[in-house]
Design a protein around this motif. Structure first.
Motif, short mmCIF file in Angstrom:
data_model
loop_
_atom_site.label_atom_id
_atom_site.label_comp_id
_atom_site.label_asym_id
_atom_site.label_seq_id
_atom_site.Cartn_x
_atom_site.Cartn_y
_atom_site.Cartn_z
N UNK A 1 -4.93 30.33 -8.71
CA UNK A 1 -6.29 30.67 -8.28
C UNK A 1 -7.28 29.51 -8.46
N UNK A 2 -6.79 28.30 -8.42
CA UNK A 2 -7.67 27.13 -8.41
C UNK A 2 -7.82 26.71 -6.94
N UNK A 3 -8.65 27.47 -6.23
CA UNK A 3 -8.67 27.35 -4.77
C UNK A 3 -9.26 26.02 -4.28
N UNK A 4 -10.26 25.52 -4.97
CA UNK A 4 -10.85 24.26 -4.53
C UNK A 4 -9.85 23.12 -4.65
N UNK A 5 -9.02 23.14 -5.68
CA UNK A 5 -8.00 22.10 -5.84
C UNK A 5 -6.89 22.26 -4.80
N UNK A 6 -6.67 23.50 -4.32
CA UNK A 6 -5.58 23.75 -3.36
C UNK A 6 -5.94 23.28 -1.95
N UNK A 7 -7.24 23.23 -1.62
CA UNK A 7 -7.66 22.97 -0.23
C UNK A 7 -7.12 21.65 0.33
N UNK A 8 -7.27 20.48 -0.35
CA UNK A 8 -6.76 19.23 0.25
C UNK A 8 -5.25 19.23 0.45
N UNK A 9 -4.52 19.82 -0.49
CA UNK A 9 -3.07 19.86 -0.34
C UNK A 9 -2.66 20.80 0.79
N UNK A 10 -3.38 21.91 0.95
CA UNK A 10 -3.06 22.83 2.04
C UNK A 10 -3.36 22.18 3.40
N UNK A 11 -4.40 21.35 3.46
CA UNK A 11 -4.67 20.62 4.71
C UNK A 11 -3.49 19.70 5.05
N UNK A 12 -2.93 19.06 4.04
CA UNK A 12 -1.76 18.20 4.27
C UNK A 12 -0.58 19.03 4.74
N UNK A 13 -0.41 20.21 4.13
CA UNK A 13 0.69 21.10 4.53
C UNK A 13 0.56 21.46 6.01
N UNK A 14 -0.66 21.80 6.43
CA UNK A 14 -0.88 22.17 7.84
C UNK A 14 -0.56 21.00 8.76
N UNK A 15 -0.92 19.80 8.33
CA UNK A 15 -0.62 18.62 9.17
C UNK A 15 0.89 18.35 9.25
N UNK A 16 1.62 18.72 8.19
CA UNK A 16 3.08 18.53 8.20
C UNK A 16 3.78 19.58 9.06
#
Length: 823
Positions: free
Chosen positions: A225-240
């Motif tokens: 539940x550390x959502x702000x920390x998850x956002x940049x990594x999830x953006x990378x996931x979407x790009x992959x």
């Protein structure tokens, strides 16, 4: 000659092939063997396993059902309902990967010339534990298949071993570590995952493993539940991500975590990305719903209008509970609780499914009723939501606890409301009373008409659905159509018949119209009381005219009684309601008794289980004011003393102690509150009583009978309501046996069973009493607590606590040992 030469060539070729195969054995480590084993691994066994893995992943992706009321997991394996999807394909992939590892692994170190100088790269090469350059992909296939299959323990073992195996190869090792952390995360071992993440962050992550770490870190921060920390990594996931459907799902997760992080504008854009990718309709629908909630704080009226249009669309008939749930949430943001309740109730009414979405709506609605102290409505919502909520839901424990308390409370509050209403009707004049009853009947008829209309609509919809979906022969279609209609005849909501009050009421009415009011006895259809009476009167001995006259009179009387009985049992007639109103003094006395008991019990529950001192005070005050002769008034005074003590109103609390002393000087509550040690007992009584019981038990084991009697007496006078009172009574009774007083022992055990029937020691006491009553004799002047004999079949009384069990945990008793062997 040519023939001999031909045979020689064939032999030489065969020998060459054999030598080639031998030279490419896993027992040797040369460039040729490494190339051959890698080639054979890749294009033989591994290829089939990789295809099975892809098939399993697609099956899981296409069959997955997400719960949109919560943050979606990055990996669908976390969804319980999707866990078994693709299992057969993943099992095949695991089998193929294990075969590759078993057949093509090269452990043998390569030959090295002693006179050749070793570089750091050479040392790393020689320290490896696996020399097949393709084998790491087989290990990765094995671990990933176990992961997506849900076998997390096996996957953890695989990736941990892989990390050890490829410790000297950073790119492979980092990938294995990323997947190992991922397995810990999905297995709810966050501390182990955090340890791996922290250790790997110290070193630079190889570019080959960056994709795996993006997925791992996004998954980790979402689940913690550390959502702000998850956002940049999830953006990378979407790009992959390469698959459109999965990318749309990841954008939806992005919208959810941005919404949780308070980044509403970014959440709105993310949900818009989902809609623009043309995903499956359920995902698109939930994205549209979520987008309206995101913008509710700034454009609430526009969002409500948009959701209202969605509710009118035929495409959304199955999702009306979610639409109205979203409308209710927007009203709550506007602090418009009345309209929020209306929207939630409408969503519950129009829901066609009994899934987690409806469960979330009912929990929200129940919470509102709970906060507004409308406990009957809260109970209704919570009880319905219980069957639609998973046990691992964070709200399940709260839901269960509240439901149990309300199951105790609501029957009392309903009884108060009902009896107050009936007494109010009894005080009205006839005209006003009839008008009030007619309003109730009109409301009932209106509700039944709405139910009938809804039933007809459902029947039409079912017929259309059956016409569209029925395949095969006409007989099967007609049969299926008939069964569907029959199932919906009295229960359009899909619930079990006896959970639908309207269906039950209609069934009772139809039964009574057909059979009359019958007692619940065996063979009721064969019982004819009229015939029995005729036989008793011996009508066969009188004239035909006399017999016809009696029969006609009896038939007329039965007809009048049947009409009156039908009116009394028909909720559409005034007589049905008039029969329940207390008009006489005897009826009013019974009604007052019901109200008084309900006020007392609800007051205790409000105080002790809901911590609602205001409602508890209201109930007890009305009880002692309106019903001064209530039989448990002394106990009501005691509860009022505790209530005002908790509120810090000491003077008011002491006034009830004075009332107890004045009106009930011999009451157990007066004695309890008059004890000079009461304050000390209330504050430290639990610890004092525990210490006293421990000393008493030690004295009992040491045969110190006088000390045991003295301590039991202290317990009786100082801690009559103590938590260990049942144990004191048990030890005191057994001590009487040690003193040679058998009768006092049995009497004490009897009192224990009667006063504390639910106690654990009451069961032992019951077994002892059963034995005494069945003729067994207690042992001499001493009693060994470890030798309590049991009786299986005899019972002392009708008390359930005295009934022996089929099995016993007692070790010192006869038993049968059975050894079964099947050759």
């Amino acid at each position: 000659m040519n023939k001999i030469r031909h045979i020689t060539v064939i032999g030489l070729v065969a020998a060459f092939v054999i030598l080639l195969i031998e030279s490419c054995s896993t027992a040797k480590n040369t460039a040729a063997t490494r190339w051959w084993q890698a080639f054979n691994s890749r294009y033989n066994t591994y290829y089939n396993g990789a295809l099975a893995y892809v098939d399993g992943s697609l099956e899981k992706e296409n069959g997955n059902q997400d719960n949109y009321t919560d943050i979606l997991p990055l990996y669908t394996v976390r969804n319980k309902n999707s866990k078994e999807l693709g299992k057969a394909n993943f099992d095949r992939a695991i089998l193929k990967a294990e075969k590759v590892i078993d057949r093509h692994s090269i452990k043998q170190r390569p030959q090295w010339k002693s006179n050749k100088r070793k570089t750091d790269r050479d040392r790393e090469w020689l320290s490896r534990k696996e020399y097949n350059p393709f084998m790491w992909k087989a290990w990765m296939l094995l671990g990933r298949s176990q992961f997506h299959e849900g076998s997390m323990d096996n996957a953890i073992s695989t990736f941990a071993y892989m990390s050890m195996l490829y410790r000297t190869q950073p790119s492979i090792y980092s990938r294995a570590q990323a997947w190992l952390a991922k397995c810990y995360i999905e297995n709810d071992l966050a501390y182990d995952a955090e340890d791996i993440i922290r250790n790997n962050k110290r070193d630079s992550i190889p570019w080959q493993a960056r994709k795996d770490w993006d997925y791992t870190l996004a998954d980790y921060y979402i689940l913690t539940r550390d959502y702000k920390a998850a956002i940049p990594y999830l953006r990378n996931v979407i790009s992959h991500e390469m698959r459109r459907k999965q990318k749309a799902r990841e954008w939806f997760i992005m919208g959810q975590i941005c919404q949780e992080a308070g980044m509403n504008r970014e959440a709105y854009k993310a949900y818009g990305k989902v809609i623009g990718m043309n995903p499956p309709y359920q995902l698109e629908f939930n994205a549209r719903i979520a987008r309206t909630e995101v913008m509710a704080s700034t454009r609430s009226d526009g969002m409500i209008a948009k959701l209202s249009r969605m509710a009118k669309s035929d495409k959304n008939k199955e999702y009306l509970d979610q639409v109205y749930f979203a409308i209710g949430n927007i009203y709550l943001i506007k602090r418009d609780t009345i309209n929020a309740i209306s929207a939630y109730e409408k969503g519950n009414e129009k829901a066609t499914r009994s899934g987690v979405e409806r469960g979330a709506l009912l929990i929200k609605l129940g919470d509102i009723y709970w906060s507004r102290e409308q406990y009957a409505d809260a109970r209704r919502c919570y009880n319905l939501a219980l069957g639609m909520t998973e046990k691992d839901n964070k709200a399940y424990e709260r839901l269960t606890d509240r439901s149990k308390v309300l199951d105790e409370l609501v029957p009392h509050t309903d009884a108060i409301h009902l009896q107050d209403s009936l007494q109010s009707l009894s005080r009205m004049d006839e005209k006003q009373r009839d008008m009030a009853i007619d309003k109730v009947i009109a409301a009932l008829k209106k509700k039944e008409a709405e139910e009938k209309k809804k039933q007809e609509e459902n029947e039409v919809a079912n017929r259309e659905q059956n016409d569209d979906e029925a395949f095969g022969d006409e007989t099967y279609k007609n049969e299926n159509h008939s069964n569907t209609n029959n199932l919906n005849l009295g229960n359009q909501s899909g619930e079990w018949y006896f959970y639908n009050p309207m269906a039950v009421a209609k069934g009772k009415q139809q039964f009574q119209l057909l059979w009359g009011k019958r007692e619940n006895v065996d063979n009721w259809q064969r019982i004819n009381k009229t015939v029995v009476k005729l036989q008793d009167n011996n009508l066969a001995d009188i004239s035909d005219e006399r017999r016809d006259s009696i029969l006609n009179a009896q038939e007329a009387l039965d007809s009048v009684n049947r009409i009156n009985q039908e009116a009394v049992n028909d909720p559409h007639k005034r007589e049905y309601y008039l029969a329940q109103i207390p008009f006489t003094q005897e009826q009013l006395k019974v009604s007052d008794g019901i109200i008084a008991d309900a006020l007392f019990n609800s007051g205790v529950i409000f105080k002790d289980k809901l911590d609602n001192l205001k409602l508890s005070e209201k109930a007890f005050t009305r009880l002692i004011t309106q019903y001064p002769d209530y039989e448990h008034k002394d106990e009501a005074f005691y509860h009022l003393f505790l209530l005002y003590s908790r509120k810090g109103q000491k003077a008011r609390a002491e006034s009830f102690v004075d009332s107890l002393k004045a009106e009930y000087p011999k009451s157990e509550w007066t004695i309890l509150l008059s004890d000079p040690n009461y304050v000390v007992n209330a504050r430290y009584g639990i610890h004092i009583e525990d210490s006293l019981y421990a000393a008493t038990y030690d004295a009992f084991k040491a045969d110190n009978n006088q000390q045991v009697d003295a301590n039991v007496s202290i317990s009786e006078t100082r801690f009559p309501q103590g938590a260990n009172r049942d144990k004191f009574m048990f030890i005191g009774s057994l001590n009487k046996l040690n003193e040679g007083d058998d009768e006092a022992c049995v009497k004490g055990l009897n009192n224990l069973v009667v006063k504390y029937p639910e106690s654990d020691v009451a069961k032992i006491a019951g077994m002892i009493i059963n034995g005494v009553k069945s003729g067994r004799r207690l042992r001499g002047a001493k009693f060994d607590i470890g030798n309590v004999w049991t009786m299986r079949n005899e019972t002392l009384s009708e008390s359930e606590q005295l009934k022996t069990k089929a099995l016993s945990a007692e070790r010192n008793t006869q038993f049968v040992f059975m050894l079964v062997y099947q050759p």
